[in-house]
Enzyme design. Sequence first.
Site, PDB file in Angstrom:
ATOM      1  N   GLY A  80       0.752   5.507   1.168  1.00 33.13           N
ATOM      2  CA  GLY A  80       0.067   6.508   1.971  1.00 33.13           C
ATOM      3  C   GLY A  80       0.788   7.827   1.894  1.00 33.13           C
ATOM      4  O   GLY A  80       1.785   7.982   1.180  1.00 33.13           O
ATOM      5  N   GLY A  81       0.275   8.788   2.648  1.00 34.48           N
ATOM      6  CA  GLY A  81       0.847  10.122   2.623  1.00 34.48           C
ATOM      7  C   GLY A  81       2.244  10.183   3.200  1.00 34.48           C
ATOM      8  O   GLY A  81       2.984  11.137   2.955  1.00 34.48           O
ATOM      9  N   THR A 114       5.573   4.279   1.552  1.00 32.49           N
ATOM     10  CA  THR A 114       5.089   3.073   0.886  1.00 32.49           C
ATOM     11  C   THR A 114       5.401   1.868   1.769  1.00 32.49           C
ATOM     12  O   THR A 114       6.473   1.797   2.374  1.00 32.49           O
ATOM     13  CB  THR A 114       5.767   2.897  -0.482  1.00 32.49           C
ATOM     14  N   VAL A 115       4.466   0.934   1.835  1.00 31.46           N
ATOM     15  CA  VAL A 115       4.647  -0.271   2.652  1.00 31.46           C
ATOM     16  C   VAL A 115       4.876  -1.466   1.736  1.00 31.46           C
ATOM     17  O   VAL A 115       4.112  -1.696   0.797  1.00 31.46           O
ATOM     18  CB  VAL A 115       3.427  -0.524   3.557  1.00 31.46           C
ATOM     19  N   GLY A 174       0.826  -1.207   0.000  1.00 31.35           N
ATOM     20  CA  GLY A 174       0.000   0.000   0.000  1.00 31.35           C
ATOM     21  C   GLY A 174       0.856   1.251   0.000  1.00 31.35           C
ATOM     22  O   GLY A 174       2.042   1.225   0.338  1.00 31.35           O
ATOM     23  N   ASP A 183      -4.202  10.100  12.666  1.00 32.75           N
ATOM     24  CA  ASP A 183      -4.653   9.703  11.330  1.00 32.75           C
ATOM     25  C   ASP A 183      -5.450   8.396  11.399  1.00 32.75           C
ATOM     26  O   ASP A 183      -5.212   7.461  10.638  1.00 32.75           O
ATOM     27  CB  ASP A 183      -3.465   9.550  10.381  1.00 32.75           C
TER      28      ASP A 183
END
Length: 352
Positions: free
Chosen positions: A41-42, A45-46, A39, A156
């Site tokens: 995100g802001g 990256t994972v 995934g 978040d």
Amino acid sequence: MLLQQHLISCERSAQTIKIFTSEELGKATDNYHESHILGRGGYGTVFKGILSDKRIVAIKKSKIVDKNQIEQFINEVFILSQINHRNVVKLLGCCLETEVPLLVYEYIENGTLYSHIHSEHKYSLSWHIRLRIATETAEALAYLHSFASQPIIHRDIKSTNILLNNQYTSKVSDFGASRLVALDQTQLSTLVQGTMGYLDPEYLHTSILTDKSDVYSFGVVLVELLTGKKVLCLEKHEEERNLAMFFVSTMKQNRLIEVLDVVVKEGDIDQIQEVANLAKRCLRLSGDERPSMKEVAMELEGLRLSKKHAWIEQNLEETEHLLVESPGSFDYSNAGYETMTTKVRASLNIGR
């Protein structure tokens, strides 16, 4: 060097956090090949990684970090390494050899809550499971706010940051925007960060971050679980574009049943109404009027227990009836049945 100083000062951390080499993590992800991406995100990256000992992990590659914030980053890694809660994704270690920090987390195999709510997978999330996920998430946030060695505001909370394992146990993840709060502080003045749709409107307007900002975001997640709808949808009529505002309006008009997800409608309507009322309180515009996460967690757990106890009570009464009506000469009282019944009823009363 800063991180190692922290580790030396705390024996527990030295045992729980591992310093990985860049070579190690590069091999684990085939040099961060696209096929390993879990995934984006802001904050980075994972990637899915397989370590040399065959353990599967999630490796978060952060975006460029301001060099002036390195000490704060080290402190956050140190604090997160202390967290030990079954509903928080565990930080296993990190790598600081690269230009950007790399964080290594336990791998959670069943994806995000978002992916389950907003796809055909939603039918596997019964109301019972959704209520448990909400309760577990609330307990994790209450722990971060109240019981961690230094309080943490997540900042978040959203359904993409709540992961599920194969038993649908929730795991709160992604602390990239999180902030540590000194024990004598109740609020922080910060640049506004978060995700639109989940973002506390009071925080958005004042830039003052408090633990009640997480409460608002959690309230939006509760509404997602109840309705199965996305938090922002620009294609809809203006009054329906923002899910939180639309939900509050719907509650005021006593039209809750109209917006419930089809799966949720199969649950206990009284219990659902209570959770909806709780969500509405979490979404109050003034943070002071919202409950704390500890209060939210206790209320959700109470709802789960009351339903469970009602089921036990009903089945106990049916069992008593069958035993009384059973033919034969066996003396259930002498067999200890009365004692068992008394104990069960006592535990119910304690639970209440």
